[in-house]
Every structure is written in structure tokens, then in C-alpha cells.
Enzyme design. Structure first.
Site, PDB file in Angstrom:
ATOM      1  N   THR A 181       0.515  -1.260   0.393  1.00  0.00           N
ATOM      2  CA  THR A 181      -0.304   0.357  -0.489  1.00  0.00           C
ATOM      3  C   THR A 181       0.593   1.291  -0.014  1.00  0.00           C
ATOM      4  O   THR A 181       0.214   2.453   0.182  1.00  0.00           O
ATOM      5  CB  THR A 181      -0.884   0.265   1.265  1.00  0.00           C
ATOM      6  OG1 THR A 181      -0.330  -0.608   2.322  1.00  0.00           O
ATOM      7  CG2 THR A 181      -1.799  -1.025   1.387  1.00  0.00           C
ATOM      8  N   GLU A 199      -0.703  -8.298  10.105  1.00  0.00           N
ATOM      9  CA  GLU A 199      -1.508  -8.922  10.385  1.00  0.00           C
ATOM     10  C   GLU A 199      -1.895 -10.570  11.016  1.00  0.00           C
ATOM     11  O   GLU A 199      -2.561 -11.532  11.762  1.00  0.00           O
ATOM     12  CB  GLU A 199      -2.800  -8.124  10.381  1.00  0.00           C
ATOM     13  CG  GLU A 199      -3.110  -7.037  11.509  1.00  0.00           C
ATOM     14  CD  GLU A 199      -2.035  -5.208  11.564  1.00  0.00           C
ATOM     15  OE1 GLU A 199      -2.090  -5.346  10.362  1.00  0.00           O
ATOM     16  OE2 GLU A 199      -1.869  -5.596  12.423  1.00  0.00           O
ATOM     17  N   ASN A 275       4.423  -3.427  13.617  1.00  0.00           N
ATOM     18  CA  ASN A 275       4.606  -4.166  14.228  1.00  0.00           C
ATOM     19  C   ASN A 275       4.732  -5.567  14.241  1.00  0.00           C
ATOM     20  O   ASN A 275       5.050  -6.702  12.905  1.00  0.00           O
ATOM     21  CB  ASN A 275       2.700  -4.779  15.292  1.00  0.00           C
ATOM     22  CG  ASN A 275       2.111  -4.883  13.787  1.00  0.00           C
ATOM     23  OD1 ASN A 275       2.318  -4.045  13.057  1.00  0.00           O
ATOM     24  ND2 ASN A 275       1.793  -6.265  13.197  1.00  0.00           N
ATOM     25  N   ASP A 320       1.024  -4.121  18.455  1.00  0.00           N
ATOM     26  CA  ASP A 320       0.724  -3.629  17.075  1.00  0.00           C
ATOM     27  C   ASP A 320       1.459  -1.556  16.959  1.00  0.00           C
ATOM     28  O   ASP A 320       0.825  -1.201  16.332  1.00  0.00           O
ATOM     29  CB  ASP A 320      -0.381  -3.714  16.573  1.00  0.00           C
ATOM     30  CG  ASP A 320      -1.233  -3.006  15.000  1.00  0.00           C
ATOM     31  OD1 ASP A 320       0.008  -3.176  14.481  1.00  0.00           O
ATOM     32  OD2 ASP A 320      -1.748  -2.513  14.874  1.00  0.00           O
ATOM     33  N   LYS A 347       2.650   4.793  16.167  1.00  0.00           N
ATOM     34  CA  LYS A 347       2.093   4.802  16.709  1.00  0.00           C
ATOM     35  C   LYS A 347       1.728   4.957  18.388  1.00  0.00           C
ATOM     36  O   LYS A 347       1.104   5.191  19.063  1.00  0.00           O
ATOM     37  CB  LYS A 347       1.095   3.499  16.466  1.00  0.00           C
ATOM     38  CG  LYS A 347       0.785   2.808  15.096  1.00  0.00           C
ATOM     39  CD  LYS A 347      -0.085   1.958  15.189  1.00  0.00           C
ATOM     40  CE  LYS A 347      -0.653   1.008  13.845  1.00  0.00           C
ATOM     41  NZ  LYS A 347      -1.124  -0.171  14.015  1.00  0.00           N
TER      42      LYS A 347
HETATM   43 CA    CA Z   1      -0.634  -4.275  12.603  1.00  0.00          CA
END
Ligand code: CA
Length: 573
Positions: A181, A199, A275, A320, A347
Site C-alpha cells: 500500500t 496482521e 509490529n 501493534d 503509533k
Molecule cells: Ca499492524
């Protein structure tokens, strides 16, 4: 204002505007593409420093109220959401739309020059699995080509004059768990691309290709594989000592799904890693450990891809907390000393300033109102975790931020005049709870955590301090907030200009702020899901462009139409 969707080609005050030459930035970093003129936007972050600062100053704090729609163009493909940063060169705009589509428009009129759809099927029709929508953040450019990473793991080179595919390489293994992406970046004539999928359970890496023919030059993994297979490098051997158990079975994670920056003088490529796969460290690495190089800023030799240094923002990631959020190279005076730094607001809620030559930690200060997983960053650069943050040992915990992060994909921007970084930030929380066991199932999320009510009784959700989203003006030399603009919608990226303005998509409006004070000076209702604005000039006229309009597939007749909006002074409504 609500603007008409039709293109408005009004007469522009060209003569007056031409009288003001565009000054070059006083602070031209060595990483700046020397061929790029002040009028253009040739790279994802405008140049390899990823500062997203344009010296163009025809649109100012005094006249920004006169901005109107110069033209708009509807993207003929629906999908999830727009996150693309357009590129502008030689009077042509290049951008990506939903489902990895790529297009070129006349930057003055919005006239379509070409549109390319790679024909990737939806996930339900056998297309790639994606955690967070069929989005694409943009292109890289070199010579006569633009480069795009596609959702299905391909990297393609398109002739930028015709839209013809000149070469295409599959950069990920067969199967559906990897995707792309993020925007590729160019290092001279090399093209570098990462991937996504942590994920699902994958092993992260970046790959460099020859821009001329797509030949692979190097590939560097971010986490170690199975030691029984041997290590690709000394860096992987060292990293493996920070892992325990059989982490390689679910891939380990650490995908480079967005952030990169490049210092041409040092020939260092900086990547931000994601992550862990799975999220829960107690599943992934049951004996503990920092799990290098998850959630890290990693510096690589641009020529060979070899590891040079790393700084890990979240050791032993459990939450994450990716460090894939946008990276930016700055030259700052800190405590009376000139430093060449790299900055990031990952994050986990802390704004980091790192020496980009050596990797030395300089500062890390909370920028979100809600940061409960750690109390602060120690002088060593290591976070001091809050008691109970390791939810695998407590049975579960409400923590801030949650997996969406205190900052996600929206790019930050810098203004050398104010010395401020404009950061699209968030406040949120999440209940983290580990699953009892972990049955790894390819093609599905394998986070090792319990979502929603599946976990049964939970403590009441605590109130979250601060606004859900906001634009924060942050002084990176002093590690402090200077102003903020609170909002509620999910937001987009920031743009900073020599006219003393910051443009930011609040989620449904494109807003112009005074870069010094944060005062709102102008806005336009462009539809939900604002991407990242850019500015450029053609024939002496300065334009501002943003992609917006949430591109929902299916039964949503009221959904906004994904559109490229371009504004200029004294045109339209
Ligand atoms: Ca993630």
C-alpha cells in the site's frame, strides 16, 4: 464552502503572479533532488527528506481566502479510501487511486492524459488480503518513469508520458498474505519498495530494483528467519538473539508498509518497521526479548542494503505499535549544537528525535494526550513501561493508544521558518487481551489477541483524554507542542508552504492554517477521507491539490465521489 464538482477554468491573474519569483528554500538539504524546481513536487515527501515543505509563496496568509476550485476530476474507480500524495513534474500530475490504479492529469486543467487499472480482483474474488483497505499512498518518479507498488505485491514501472507498463516484478511470495500500500522511493536510479501483511503473519523486508529494467539489486529482511536455515547477514544473527521460541512460524512481522527517507550525502536509506506477527509477544517470543528489528527506525546502506544502525521505538512490541509512521530528515540546532536528525511520531505516542548519522537517541516526548502503556522515555532511549502494560501476564488491559495509534499513515510537514513539524495525531484506547493458544491460519488475521466481546466480561472502557484527532504543531528542537487544532474525523496528511500556510485534510474539509498560530484561514468541503495535499506552480500560478471523497464500493449512493480537487487564487466559487 461547498464547491461545485464541475471543473472551473477561469481566467487567472497570471501577469500579477508572475511578478513574484519563487524563492528557494533557505535550507536546502543535501538530500534534495537537485533537478527538482521549486514549482514541482517530484517525490512522495516532495524530496527525499520527506519534509513536505514547498517554498512556493504566491498563496499567502493574506490572500488564501481567495482560493477557489481551479478544476476537479473524478477518479473512475471505487474502493476503500484515498491516501495518495500526487506527484507533479513538467506540468503533469501523477497519482494513485483505489485498487492500485495510476493516472496522469494535466496539472493546469485536470484533463486526463492516461489512466491505468492493473485489474486486481477484490479479496472476495481471490485478490490479496489487506488489513486496512485497498489503499495506495503514491508513486516514485525517475526520468521518464513513475513507479507504483500494487496491492498484489507487484512493483511496476510505467512510462510517465504514455502510461505504458515498461517492466513489472513480483516483489512478494505467492499467496495472499503480503500486500503493498506504500509508495516506492528512488535512490538515484534504484527503486526501493516494502510491503505489508503483519496482521496475517509475514516476515518483513525491503527490496531495491534497478529503475531501468527491474533487476533486483538487494533485499534486506527486518526480522530473523528460522536459524536452522542460516542467517542472511550478521544483523539477522544479532537480531535472532533477541527472540525466543519459534517466532519464524508466524513470520515475525516488522513489515515496511509506509515510511522511508533517504540522505543522499550519507547514502543512508531509513526505513520504519512494523509490529510483530502475532501482536502478542507472549505468543511470538514466549521467553521475552526486544525482538529486533520490530517497531524500529533502521538505517541501511543505500548501495548494498546492509544494516548500519537502528533505534527501536517499542522494544518487544506487544501492542501493534508500528514505527512505520512517516519519517522526516531535519537539520536542527539542539542545545546549541547543529544536529542532522531523523524524526518520527510512531503509533506509540512519543515524538522521537534521533541523530541520523549515528542512530543516537536525542529525545522522546509524548505528543498524544493519552499514553498509558509507558510513563516516559528514559535517557537511554528506552521506554519505561507502565505496570500492567504487558497484558499477556495480567489477563487484559485498557491501554492508550490502541492499535490505530496516536499517529498512523498521514504524513507530517515541516516549516523551516517556524521550526515546527505539523503532525496529524490521535487519542484512542483499546482493550488488549491475549488468546489462550495460537492456531496459525494462513490468509487470516493471526494477532494472538481477543477482539470485541469474544473475551467476555471486561472492565468499563475508560474515557480518553484529548480530542479523537488533531493537528499538532510540534517544536522538535524543544520537544514541545506549540499549537493544536482539535477535530473528530479521521484525517489526512499535512502540507507546509513558503506562504506561511499549513494545509491539512481534517477528514472532510481541506483547511488552511496560519503556520505560526494555528488560526484557521480558509477551508473547502471536499468530502470524507481526505488524503495528503501538495502544492505546485505552472506558468506562474500556484495550485493546491488534494484527493478526497471516501470511495465506498457497493450500496452507498450518498457516498462521496473520489475526486482530485485543485485550488488556485481567484477562480471558481
Ligand atoms: Ca499492524
Amino acid at each position: 464552502m461547498r464547491i461545485a464538482k464541475s471543473a472551473v477554468a477561469a481566467t487567472l491573474g497570471v501577469g500579477v503572479l508572475l511578478a513574484v519569483p519563487a524563492p528557494l528554500s533557505a535550507r536546502q538539504s543535501p538530500a534534495v533532488n537537485p533537478s527538482a524546481s521549486a514549482d514541482e513536487w517530484r517525490a512522495h515527501g516532495r524530496d527525499a527528506t520527506e519534509q513536505r515543505y514547498s517554498p512556493l509563496d504566491r498563496i499567502t496568509r493574506l490572500n488564501v481566502g481567495r482560493l477557489g476550485v481551479a478544476w476537479s476530476w473524478e477518479i473512475p474507480r471505487r474502493g476503500a479510501r484515498l491516501e495518495s500524495t500526487p506527484l507533479v513534474a513538467d506540468g503533469v500530475m501523477y497519482a494513485t487511486g483505489p485498487m492500485s490504479t495510476v493516472f496522469a492529469l494535466d496539472a493546469r486543467t485536470g484533463e486526463e492524459l492516461w489512466f491505468w487499472d492493473p485489474g486486481i480482483p477484490d479479496e472476495e474474488q481471490g485478490g490479496p488480503s489487506v488489513c486496512c483497505g485497498d489503499v495506495n499512498r503514491g508513486l516514485a518518479m525517475h526520468g521518464d518513469r513513475v513507479f507504483a507498488g500494487l496491492l498484489d505485491g507487484r512493483l511496476v514501472a510505467l512510462n510517465r508520458h504514455s502510461g505504458r507498463v515498461e517492466w513489472s516484478v513480483q516483489t512478494t511470495p505467492a499467496g495472499r498474505d503480503y500486500s503493498i500500500t506504500g509508495a516506492p522511493r528512488v535512490l538515484g536510479d534504484r527503486v526501493v519498495i516494502g510491503n505489508a501483511g503483519a496482521e496475517y503473519g509475514v516476515r518483513g523486508y525491503v527490496t531495491a530494483y534497478d529503475g531501468d529494467d527491474g533487476e533486483q539489486l538487494w533485499r534486506t529482511y527486518t526480522v530473523p528467519g528460522n536459524p536452522a536455515d542460516g542467517f542472511e547477514s550478521e544483523a539477522m544473527r544479532a537480531a535472532a538473539e533477541t527472540w525466543t521460541g519459534e517466532w519464524w512460524k508466524v513470520g515475525g512481522g516488522g513489515t515496511v508498509w509506509d515510511a522511508m527517507a533517504y540522505d543522499a550525502e550519507l547514502d543512508l536509506l531509513y526505513i520504519g518497521t512494523g509490529n510483530g506477527s502475532p501482536w502478542s509477544r507472549d505468543h511470538r517470543s514466549p521467553g521475552g526479548g526486544d525482538n529486533l528489528y520490530l517497531s524500529s527506525i533502521v538505517a541501511l546502506d543505500g548501495r548494498t542494503g546492509e544494516y548500519r544502525w537502528h533505534y527501536q521505538t517499542t522494544p518487544g512490541d506487544d501492542w501493534d505499535y508500528t514505527a512505520t509512521q512517516p519519517l522526516m530528515l531535519l537539520d536542527l540546532e539542539i542545545a546549541g549544537r547543529e544536529r542532522r536528525v531523523i524524526v518520527q511520531a510512531p503509533k506509540n505516542g512519543f515524538f522521537y528525535v534521533i541523530d541520523r548519522v549515528t542512530g543516537e537517541f536525542l529525545s522522546g516526548q509524548a505528543f498524544a494526550d493519552e499514553v498509558t502503556w509507558a510513563t516516559h522515555i528514559a535517557e537511554t532511549g528506552r521506554p519505561v513501561e507502565a505496570p500492567g502494560a504487558r497484558y499477556g501476564r495480567t489477563g487484559g488491559a485498557w491501554l492508550s493508544p490502541g492499535p490505530t495509534g496516536a499517529h498512523n499513515w498521514p504524513p507530517m510537514a515541516w516549516n523551516p521558518g517556524t521550526g515546527l513539524v505539523y503532525l496529524p495525531a490521535k487519542n484512542n484506547n483499546f482493550y488488549y487481551e491475549m488468546t489462550e493458544g495460537l492456531d496459525y491460519v494462513p490468509g487470516q488475521w493471526n494477532t494472538g489477541t481477543v477482539f470485541g466481546s469474544a473475551g467476555g466480561e471486561r472492565p468499563e472502557r475508560p474515557e480518553v483524554a484529548g480530542s479523537p484527532t488533531m493537528l499538532v504543531a510540534w517544536d522538535p528542537a524543544e520537544s514541545r507542542e506549540v499549537w493544536r487544532f482539535p477535530t473528530r474525523c479521521d484525517n489526512g496528511g499535512a502540507l507546509s508552504t513558503g506562504g506561511g500556510l499549513v494545509f491539512w485534510g481534517t477528514g472532510d474539509r481541506l483547511v488552511a492554517f496560519d503556520a505560526w498560530t494555528g488560526d484557521e484561514l480558509w477551508s473547502a468541503d471536499v468530502g470524507r477521507g481526505t488524503a495528503s495535499p501538495v502544492t505546485y506552480a505552472v506558468d506562474g500560478v500556484q495550485y493546491v491539490t488534494v484527493l478526497a471523497g471516501r470511495a465506498v464500493t457497493g450500496e452507498r449512493p450518498d457516498a462521496d465521489v473520489p475526486t482530485v480537487w485543485t485550488f488556485a487564487l481567484d477562480v471558481g466559487a
